[in-house]
Design a protein around this motif. Structure first.
Motif, PDB file in Angstrom:
ATOM      1  N   GLY A 391      42.803  81.241  19.612  1.00  0.00           N
ATOM      2  CA  GLY A 391      42.928  79.787  19.543  1.00  0.00           C
ATOM      3  C   GLY A 391      44.173  79.317  18.827  1.00  0.00           C
ATOM      4  N   LEU A 392      44.813  80.210  18.086  1.00  0.00           N
ATOM      5  CA  LEU A 392      46.025  79.863  17.354  1.00  0.00           C
ATOM      6  C   LEU A 392      47.299  80.269  18.078  1.00  0.00           C
ATOM      7  CD1 LEU A 392      44.893  81.008  13.773  1.00  0.00           C
ATOM      8  CD2 LEU A 392      44.979  78.661  14.642  1.00  0.00           C
ATOM      9  N   PHE A 393      47.293  81.397  18.779  1.00  0.00           N
ATOM     10  CA  PHE A 393      48.527  81.985  19.293  1.00  0.00           C
ATOM     11  C   PHE A 393      48.596  82.090  20.814  1.00  0.00           C
ATOM     12  CE2 PHE A 393      48.406  83.466  14.910  1.00  0.00           C
ATOM     13  CZ  PHE A 393      49.728  83.322  14.512  1.00  0.00           C
ATOM     14  N   ALA A 394      47.622  81.611  21.571  1.00  0.00           N
ATOM     15  CA  ALA A 394      47.674  81.721  23.030  1.00  0.00           C
ATOM     16  C   ALA A 394      48.857  80.934  23.584  1.00  0.00           C
ATOM     17  CB  ALA A 394      46.364  81.223  23.638  1.00  0.00           C
ATOM     18  N   LYS A 395      49.631  81.586  24.434  1.00  0.00           N
ATOM     19  CA  LYS A 395      50.829  80.976  25.014  1.00  0.00           C
ATOM     20  C   LYS A 395      50.484  80.304  26.342  1.00  0.00           C
ATOM     21  CE  LYS A 395      55.563  82.132  26.416  1.00  0.00           C
ATOM     22  NZ  LYS A 395      56.584  83.205  26.507  1.00  0.00           N
ATOM     23  N   LYS A 396      51.043  79.126  26.559  1.00  0.00           N
ATOM     24  CA  LYS A 396      50.692  78.329  27.733  1.00  0.00           C
ATOM     25  C   LYS A 396      50.923  79.076  29.039  1.00  0.00           C
ATOM     26  CE  LYS A 396      51.575  73.904  30.005  1.00  0.00           C
ATOM     27  NZ  LYS A 396      52.314  72.612  29.946  1.00  0.00           N
ATOM     28  N   ALA A 397      52.089  79.684  29.197  1.00  0.00           N
ATOM     29  CA  ALA A 397      52.408  80.363  30.461  1.00  0.00           C
ATOM     30  C   ALA A 397      51.441  81.498  30.728  1.00  0.00           C
ATOM     31  CB  ALA A 397      53.843  80.887  30.422  1.00  0.00           C
ATOM     32  N   TYR A 398      51.095  82.269  29.706  1.00  0.00           N
ATOM     33  CA  TYR A 398      50.204  83.397  29.888  1.00  0.00           C
ATOM     34  C   TYR A 398      48.767  82.941  30.138  1.00  0.00           C
ATOM     35  CZ  TYR A 398      54.103  86.092  27.940  1.00  0.00           C
ATOM     36  OH  TYR A 398      55.328  86.656  27.706  1.00  0.00           O
ATOM     37  N   VAL A 399      48.380  81.847  29.511  1.00  0.00           N
ATOM     38  CA  VAL A 399      47.041  81.293  29.766  1.00  0.00           C
ATOM     39  C   VAL A 399      46.914  80.876  31.229  1.00  0.00           C
ATOM     40  CG1 VAL A 399      45.505  79.353  29.262  1.00  0.00           C
ATOM     41  CG2 VAL A 399      46.630  80.568  27.391  1.00  0.00           C
ATOM     42  N   ASN A 400      47.950  80.232  31.759  1.00  0.00           N
ATOM     43  CA  ASN A 400      47.896  79.786  33.157  1.00  0.00           C
ATOM     44  C   ASN A 400      47.947  80.955  34.132  1.00  0.00           C
ATOM     45  OD1 ASN A 400      47.698  77.016  32.620  1.00  0.00           O
ATOM     46  ND2 ASN A 400      49.917  76.826  32.345  1.00  0.00           N
ATOM     47  N   GLU A 401      48.557  82.079  33.727  1.00  0.00           N
ATOM     48  CA  GLU A 401      48.536  83.260  34.582  1.00  0.00           C
ATOM     49  C   GLU A 401      47.147  83.890  34.611  1.00  0.00           C
ATOM     50  OE1 GLU A 401      53.187  84.628  33.751  1.00  0.00           O
ATOM     51  OE2 GLU A 401      51.507  85.796  32.953  1.00  0.00           O
ATOM     52  N   ALA A 402      46.517  83.994  33.457  1.00  0.00           N
ATOM     53  CA  ALA A 402      45.205  84.638  33.386  1.00  0.00           C
ATOM     54  C   ALA A 402      44.099  83.735  33.904  1.00  0.00           C
ATOM     55  CB  ALA A 402      44.914  85.042  31.939  1.00  0.00           C
ATOM     56  N   TYR A 403      44.270  82.424  33.750  1.00  0.00           N
ATOM     57  CA  TYR A 403      43.252  81.457  34.171  1.00  0.00           C
ATOM     58  C   TYR A 403      43.932  80.361  34.998  1.00  0.00           C
ATOM     59  CZ  TYR A 403      40.728  83.789  30.408  1.00  0.00           C
ATOM     60  OH  TYR A 403      40.151  84.731  29.596  1.00  0.00           O
ATOM     61  N   PRO A 404      44.296  80.673  36.261  1.00  0.00           N
ATOM     62  CA  PRO A 404      45.061  79.719  37.078  1.00  0.00           C
ATOM     63  C   PRO A 404      44.192  78.559  37.568  1.00  0.00           C
ATOM     64  CG  PRO A 404      44.493  81.657  38.369  1.00  0.00           C
ATOM     65  CD  PRO A 404      44.020  81.938  36.968  1.00  0.00           C
ATOM     66  N   GLY A 405      44.875  77.525  38.046  1.00  0.00           N
ATOM     67  CA  GLY A 405      44.179  76.412  38.681  1.00  0.00           C
ATOM     68  C   GLY A 405      44.074  75.166  37.837  1.00  0.00           C
ATOM     69  N   ARG A 406      44.305  75.279  36.526  1.00  0.00           N
ATOM     70  CA  ARG A 406      44.234  74.107  35.645  1.00  0.00           C
ATOM     71  C   ARG A 406      45.463  74.131  34.732  1.00  0.00           C
ATOM     72  NH1 ARG A 406      38.147  72.338  34.878  1.00  0.00           N
ATOM     73  NH2 ARG A 406      37.106  73.743  36.325  1.00  0.00           N
ATOM     74  N   PRO A 407      46.604  73.684  35.248  1.00  0.00           N
ATOM     75  CA  PRO A 407      47.862  73.854  34.511  1.00  0.00           C
ATOM     76  C   PRO A 407      47.946  73.067  33.206  1.00  0.00           C
ATOM     77  CG  PRO A 407      48.173  72.492  36.471  1.00  0.00           C
ATOM     78  CD  PRO A 407      46.797  73.058  36.569  1.00  0.00           C
ATOM     79  N   ASP A 408      47.105  72.070  33.040  1.00  0.00           N
ATOM     80  CA  ASP A 408      47.184  71.234  31.839  1.00  0.00           C
ATOM     81  C   ASP A 408      46.162  71.619  30.777  1.00  0.00           C
ATOM     82  OD1 ASP A 408      49.241  69.710  32.975  1.00  0.00           O
ATOM     83  OD2 ASP A 408      47.804  68.432  34.041  1.00  0.00           O
ATOM     84  N   ARG A 409      45.545  72.783  30.907  1.00  0.00           N
ATOM     85  CA  ARG A 409      44.538  73.170  29.926  1.00  0.00           C
ATOM     86  C   ARG A 409      45.186  73.410  28.552  1.00  0.00           C
ATOM     87  NH1 ARG A 409      40.968  77.315  31.093  1.00  0.00           N
ATOM     88  NH2 ARG A 409      41.464  77.500  33.303  1.00  0.00           N
ATOM     89  N   PRO A 410      44.440  73.196  27.465  1.00  0.00           N
ATOM     90  CA  PRO A 410      44.988  73.449  26.121  1.00  0.00           C
ATOM     91  C   PRO A 410      45.280  74.926  25.899  1.00  0.00           C
ATOM     92  CG  PRO A 410      43.030  72.038  26.024  1.00  0.00           C
ATOM     93  CD  PRO A 410      43.108  72.579  27.417  1.00  0.00           C
ATOM     94  N   TYR A 411      46.152  75.182  24.940  1.00  0.00           N
ATOM     95  CA  TYR A 411      46.478  76.560  24.570  1.00  0.00           C
ATOM     96  C   TYR A 411      46.568  76.644  23.049  1.00  0.00           C
ATOM     97  CZ  TYR A 411      51.105  74.352  25.048  1.00  0.00           C
ATOM     98  OH  TYR A 411      52.169  73.503  24.976  1.00  0.00           O
ATOM     99  N   GLY A 412      47.237  77.651  22.503  1.00  0.00           N
ATOM    100  CA  GLY A 412      47.162  77.939  21.084  1.00  0.00           C
ATOM    101  C   GLY A 412      47.713  76.844  20.187  1.00  0.00           C
ATOM    102  N   LEU A 413      47.046  76.606  19.067  1.00  0.00           N
ATOM    103  CA  LEU A 413      47.447  75.561  18.122  1.00  0.00           C
ATOM    104  C   LEU A 413      48.860  75.797  17.603  1.00  0.00           C
ATOM    105  CD1 LEU A 413      46.758  73.127  16.271  1.00  0.00           C
ATOM    106  CD2 LEU A 413      45.789  74.768  14.650  1.00  0.00           C
ATOM    107  N   PHE A 414      49.162  77.024  17.194  1.00  0.00           N
ATOM    108  CA  PHE A 414      50.489  77.320  16.641  1.00  0.00           C
ATOM    109  C   PHE A 414      51.579  77.376  17.706  1.00  0.00           C
ATOM    110  CE2 PHE A 414      48.591  79.801  12.803  1.00  0.00           C
ATOM    111  CZ  PHE A 414      48.156  78.591  12.262  1.00  0.00           C
ATOM    112  N   MET A 415      51.178  77.370  18.966  1.00  0.00           N
ATOM    113  CA  MET A 415      52.143  77.404  20.065  1.00  0.00           C
ATOM    114  C   MET A 415      52.359  76.015  20.661  1.00  0.00           C
ATOM    115  SD  MET A 415      52.710  80.594  19.861  1.00  0.00           S
ATOM    116  CE  MET A 415      53.715  80.986  21.287  1.00  0.00           C
TER     117      MET A 415
END
Length: 512
Positions: A391-415
Motif C-alpha cells: 500500500g505504500l510502494f506499489a507503482k502505478k504502471a506495474y499495478v496496471n500491468e498486473a491488474y489491467p482494465g482500470r487505469p485510474d485505480r489508486p496505487y502506493g501512497l509513497f509513489m
C-alpha cells in the motif's frame, strides 16, 4: 492470448483482381490464416499451462523445504513426528481441497463471500481454469497448513494435525483466497464486476496475507492454546533455548524454500505469453515475471543480511538459524507486492521485515509465547508488514500491468497514489486476523477441551518419535571405537530405578 489472424474472402477479392478463380483463392488463403490462428491459440494455451504447471511443481517442492526446516528446528526426539505432519499436510490437504476447498475459493460465478461450483472438480476444466490452476492453488493451500504445523511442533497430538489441516485447507484458507483472489471476491483487485474496495481492491499478489498471515495467525492460536513446551521457560519465567538438533537441515530447508519461491511469486502471474504493448516487442509479461523474481531475491537477501548484523549487534554472535529465518521473513513480506514494486523498494521491504521479525521474537519471549519455528512471528508479522508495504510502494504502471482494465485505480501512497490502496490493505489485515481467529481459535479450544490437542507430559519429555511413532529418526551406536566420526549413545526409555549400564547392554543396537 495472441491476437487471432483472421480474414474474409470479401476482403481479399479486390486484391486478387476479381478473376474466375479469385473467390476460391481468397477462400483458400483465409482458411490457411484460420488454421495458423488456431495453432497460435493452441500454442499460447500450451505455453501458459506449462508455465503454470512448472510453477506449481516449484511451490509443491516447498513442502520438502518446510519438512527439512521443521526437522532441523526441533529436537532429534521429535524428528519423525514433524516430518510426518508435513507429509500429511499435503495428503490431507489434497483431498480436502479437491472435495471442498477449490470450490469455496474459485467456484464462480458466486457471491462475494464464498464460491459454490466445482465441488470435487465437477464440470472441470472450464473456460476460466484448467487442471494446472487447481494444482497451483492446492500447492498454496498446503503451504498455509505447513506454516501452522511449525508453531505447534513438539507437543501436539497426531489426530489434531489431521483435523486442523483438513479444516484449514478445506474451509478457512479457501474463503480468504476467494475474498482477495477470485473474480467474485468482495475485496479483490481483480474483481470482474462492480466497484472495488476503496476504488482499488486489495493487492496481495502472491499471498503475504492470504497464505502467510492465514498460516501464521492459525499457528499463533494453536500455540497459545497449547502453551509453551516443557522447559521453554524456567520457574522464574526466564527464557530457555530449546535448540533444534540440526542447523544443516535448517539451511537445506531454507534453500529449498528459496528455490520454490520462484514459483510462488513469479508463478502468480498464471500466464507468461502476454504482450503489454507499452515499450516495444521486447517487453511483456515475461519481463514482469523476471522483475518479480528479482524483487523476491532482493527482499530476502536484504532481510538475511540485516538479520545477520542486527543479531550480531544485539546478542554478540553470528547465527545461521537467525539468518535463515530473516531470509524467509523477507520473502514472506515481499510476496504481497512482488509484482508491483521497483527492485529498490524490495530492499526497503526486506530491511524492515528483518526488524519486524526481531521485534516480534522479543515480544514473544516477553509474553512467554513458544513457537519452535517462529512461524507466527515470521509469517504472520512479516506477512502483515508486506501487505502494508504494498500500500505504500506499489507503482502505478506495474499495478496496471498486473491488474489491467482500470487505469485510474489508486496505487502506493509513497509513489503518489494516495491512501486508498493502503486503506484497502489495512482492511485485509483486519479481516484475516478476525476470520482466522473466529474459525481456528474455537477449533483449537474444542480440541483442547476434548484432550485431543496436546500430548501428555511423559510423552513430551520422552519425545514423540519413541512414544508415538515406533522409534527414532536416526540410528545411534558407539561400537566403532576407532571411528573419527561423532558417535551418539541412545538408551531405551526404562522405568525409574533401572541401572543405565544394565538396560543399555540389553538394548545395544546391531551394527549398521
Amino acid at each position: 492470448m495472441a491476437d487471432p489472424l483472421s480474414c474474409t474472402a470479401a476482403d481479399l477479392l479486390p486484391l486478387l483482381g476479381g478473376g474466375p478463380n479469385a473467390t476460391a483463392a481468397a477462400a483458400f488463403i483465409c482458411s490457411r490464416f484460420d488454421a495458423v490462428s488456431a495453432k497460435l491459440s493452441d500454442a499460447t494455451y500450451a505455453i501458459d499451462n506449462t508455465y503454470l504447471l512448472f510453477s506449481a511443481y516449484l511451490v509443491f517442492a516447498m513442502q520438502l523445504g518446510f519438512a527439512m526446516l521443521c526437522a532441523g528446528s526441533v529436537r532429534a526426539k521429535n524428528t519423525m513426528n514433524i516430518m510426518l505432519t508435513n507429509v500429511l499436510d499435503a495428503a490431507a490437504g489434497g483431498l480436502s481441497y479437491y472435495l471442498f476447498g477449490y470450490a469455496f475459493a474459485f467456484g464462480g460465478p458466486s457471491n462475494g463471500f464464498i464460491g459454490k461450483h466445482f465441488f470435487g472438480l465437477k464440470e472441470f476444466p472450464s473456460p476460466s481454469a484448467d487442471y494446472s490452476f487447481f494444482l497451483y492453488q492446492w500447492a498454496f493451500a498446503i503451504a498455509a497448513a505447513g506454516i501452522t504445523s511449525g508453531s505447534i511442533a513438539e507437543r501436539t497430538q497426531f489426530v489434531a494435525y489431521l483435523i486442523y489441516s483438513s479444516f484449514l485447507t478445506g474451509f478457512v484458507y479457501p474463503i480468504v483466497s476467494h475474498w482477495f483472489w477470485s473474480g467474485d471476491g468482495w475485496a479483490g483487485a481483480a474483481k470482474a464486476n462492480g466497484s472495488l474496495l476503496f476504488g482499488s481492491g486489495v493487492i496481495d499478489f502472491a499471498g503475504s496475507g492470504v497464505v502467510h498471515m492465514v498460516g501464521g495467525i492459525a499457528g499463533l492460536w494453536g500455540a497459545f492454546i497449547e502453551g509453551p513446551r516443557i522447559g521453554r521457560f524456567d520457574r522464574s519465567g526466564r527464557s530457555v533455548a530449546l535448540r533444534g538438533h540440526s542447523a544443516s537441515l535448517v539451511v537445506l530447508g531454507t534453500f529449498l524454500l528459496w528455490f520454490g519461491w520462484y514459483g510462488f511469486n513469479p508463478g502468480s502471474f498464471l500466464t507468461i505469453l502476454k504482450s503489454y504493448g507499452t515499450r516495444g516487442a521486447y517487453y511483456g509479461q515475461w519481463s514482469a515475471v523476471g522483475r518479480t523474481a528479482v524483487t523476491t531475491t532482493l527482499a530476502g537477501s536484504t532481510a538475511a543480511l540485516t538479520t545477520l548484523f542486527g543479531k550480531r549487534f544485539l546478542v554478540g554472535h553470528w547465527n545461521v538459524i537467525d539468518v535463515c529465518n530473516g531470509l524467509l521473513g523477507g520473502f514472506a513480506a515481499i510476496t504481497s507486492g512482488c509484482a508491483v514494486v521497483e527492485p529498490w523498494a524490495a530492499i526497503v521491504c526486506g530491511f524492515v521485515a528483518a526488524w519486524v521479525l526481531i521485534g516480534f521474537n522479543k515480544l514473544a519471549v516477553t509474553l512467554k509465547y513458544d513457537d519452535p519455528l517462529e512461524a507466527a512471528q515470521l509469517h504472520g508479522g512479516c506477512g502483515a508488514w508486506g501487505v502494508l508495504f504494498t500500500g505504500l510502494f506499489a507503482k502505478k504502471a506495474y499495478v496496471n500491468e498486473a491488474y489491467p482494465g482500470r487505469p485510474d485505480r489508486p496505487y502506493g501512497l509513497f509513489m503518489g497514489g494516495g491512501g486508498k490502496l493502503l486503506a484497502a490493505q489495512l482492511i485485509e489485515i483486519l479481516v484475516i486476523i478476525g476470520w482466522v481467529t473466529a474459525t481456528m481459535l474455537p477449533l483449537f479450544w474444542v480440541l483442547h477441551k476434548l484432550k485431543l490437542l496436546r500430548i501428555s507430559n511423559e510423552d513430551e519429555m520422552a519425545g514423540m518419535d519413541m512414544t508415538r511413532h515406533g522409534g527414532m529418526a536416526y540410528l545411534y551406536h558407539d561400537e566403532d571405537e576407532h571411528s573419527n566420526l561423532p558417535q551418539f549413545k541412545m538408551n531405551k526409555i526404562e522405568p525409574k530405578g533401572t541401572p543405565p549400564s544394565e538396560h543399555y547392554s540389553q538394548t545395544q543396537p546391531d551394527r549398521v
